[in-house]
Enzyme design. Sequence first.
Site, PDB file in Angstrom:
ATOM      1  N   SER A 139      58.306  27.121 -26.833  1.00 11.98           N
ATOM      2  CA  SER A 139      57.042  27.725 -27.268  1.00 11.98           C
ATOM      3  C   SER A 139      56.891  29.173 -26.803  1.00 11.98           C
ATOM      4  CB  SER A 139      55.873  26.887 -26.766  1.00 11.98           C
ATOM      5  OG  SER A 139      55.987  26.680 -25.372  1.00 11.98           O
ATOM      6  N   ASP A 384      47.059  27.943 -17.984  1.00 13.01           N
ATOM      7  CA  ASP A 384      48.358  28.290 -18.562  1.00 13.01           C
ATOM      8  C   ASP A 384      48.822  29.644 -18.020  1.00 13.01           C
ATOM      9  OD1 ASP A 384      50.567  28.929 -20.061  1.00 13.01           O
ATOM     10  OD2 ASP A 384      49.661  28.470 -22.010  1.00 13.01           O
ATOM     11  N   HIS A 387      52.637  30.870 -20.922  1.00 14.93           N
ATOM     12  CA  HIS A 387      52.624  31.600 -22.196  1.00 14.93           C
ATOM     13  C   HIS A 387      51.883  32.924 -22.010  1.00 14.93           C
ATOM     14  CE1 HIS A 387      53.152  27.316 -23.209  1.00 14.93           C
ATOM     15  NE2 HIS A 387      54.006  27.810 -24.094  1.00 14.93           N
TER      16      HIS A 387
END
Length: 427
Positions: A139, A384, A387
């Site tokens: 990702s 997170d 990312h």
Amino acid sequence: MKKLQAIELPFGKNQTLHKTPKIILLVILTLLLFTIIPLYCRSLAFPSTLESSSSTHDSADKKCDVFSGEWVPNSEAPYYTNTTCWAIHEHQNCMKYGRPNTEFMKWRWKPYGCELPIFNASQFLELLRGKSMAFVGDSVGRNQMQSLICLLSRVEYPIDVSYTPDEQFKRWNYTTYNFTLATFWTPHLVNSNQADPIGPTHNGLFNLYLDEFDQQWTTQIDQFDYLIISSGHWFFRPLIFYENRRVVGCYDCRQPNLTDLTNYYGYRKAFRTAFKAINGLKNYKGVTFLRTFAPSHFENGTWDKGGNCVRQRPFRNSEIALEGDHLELYKAQVEEFRVAEREGRKRGLKFRLLDTTQAMLLRPDGHPSRFGHWPHENVTLYNDCVHWCLPGPIDAWNDFLLEMLKMEDERLNEERPSSSDGRLRVR
Ligand SMILES: *[C@@H]1O[C@H](CO)[C@@H](O)[C@H](O)[C@H]1NC(C)=O
Ligand SMILES: *[C@@H]1O[C@H](CO)[C@@H](O)[C@H](O)[C@H]1NC(C)=O
Ligand SMILES: *[C@@H]1O[C@H](CO)[C@@H](O)[C@H](O)[C@H]1NC(C)=O
Ligand SMILES: *[C@@H]1O[C@H](CO)[C@@H](O)[C@H](O)[C@H]1NC(C)=O
Ligand SMILES: *[C@@H]1O[C@H](CO)[C@@H](O)[C@H](O)[C@H]1NC(C)=O
Ligand SMILES: *[C@@H]1O[C@H](CO)[C@@H](O)[C@H](O)[C@H]1NC(C)=O
Ligand SMILES: *[C@@H]1O[C@H](CO)[C@@H](O)[C@H](O)[C@H]1NC(C)=O
């Protein structure tokens, strides 16, 4: 240190130095000063220039490593927003989820000794007219692809030409340019499956067949002109390693009968196998970019123990260094890259390093943190720090990518006059 050794070595070995007439000594010293030392410094600054011009961070004649630099303020950013670009993944749409500040968008990468131009969408699309590019990875790789779609959206949006409904395997066409962009999902790069959705740390347990190709991508890439391969954060979950179909050890599996071989053991082997797959493709003629590991920035705890990334400013190089597992992963992948590059050269395949690690190490402020979802939502990665928000620092990866593509183009142009028509088409 190294410089000193290199200079001292000839004298250290020469026990009769004191007998040498002064004039000869002077000549030797002059020679050293004007030829050998500068040469040696050059080789230090561009470690691979001497070994191979193809593996350098930047072309030798430009004398600048674009990956070595600092983040500097940039009042012109951002170049797109969540209203001008539809390609931003939900969990990286930080403004939508209430991120209160926008400073993290307003920096650009400034290499020491040169400039990294801001992305030029029409230039990128012109260079890739009639070409194809695939992102192979997880990702974070998709994160870069979505940044690319947003940066290109000033000129054109692609149409979806996927032949599977699977969101992990998408294919796009920039119809005006006949440029194909694709993404292949392969978080471990090699054949793998989930052994247990929970596992010893409630975060899954995966079987990794370290010497087996992941055919979901290795059988699909031979027509691509450019591959951008990357991997990383899936190697922080518990893993069981297989070689020759036999269990050889694990990472963080907490089973008394298995040896913990570290995650970088598996990471190294996974890259070795992935590169072997690429170098073994008969019809593949593309350029392979290794996008190096992008560090996460959990502080005050790990990802599952309340760790978070709340800093609001980039680090300076003097404030932080790559260390621990992150350093080991980086070293392992670059070493495997060098081996693959040498192998590839034998059959005319090009490997390039998209060396984003140091730049991203400096950006603890660029992650979604808790602004990747609504506060009440129950998501696995609540904070997170892996990312990157879009727009955000990951946009710089595409600035780097465009620079490298321009260099490929220049190299081709340089080759052109001296090569026959036949050779030119081989690329
Ligand atoms: C874009 O971000 C704003 C906040 O800056 C938010 O209100 C809006 O919902 C977001 N729009 C989309 C389409 O994500
Ligand atoms: C972007 O690239 C195009 C095509 O190469 C060029 O015409 C244009 O001047 C460039 N724009 C900027 C802002 O550099
Ligand atoms: C588009 O590009 C592909 C290669 O990616 C090529 O095979 C095809 O002929 C091109 N089509 C047109 C219409 O130029
Ligand atoms: C992309 O679109 C163009 C224009 O419609 C078409 O000619 C081309 O064949 C398409 N390329 C691919 C790879 O689908
Ligand atoms: C290790 O022990 C576990 C039970 O604790 C068992 O399920 C597994 O098969 C064993 N693995 C090997 C390689 O013997
Ligand atoms: C870590 O926790 C301490 C104490 O709770 C807090 O003062 C500090 O701001 C935190 N640092 C980061 C980077 O989250
Ligand atoms: C969040 O989801 C997990 C698994 O879906 C569940 O076990 C857990 O109880 C949920 N937590 C909350 C606070 O809803």
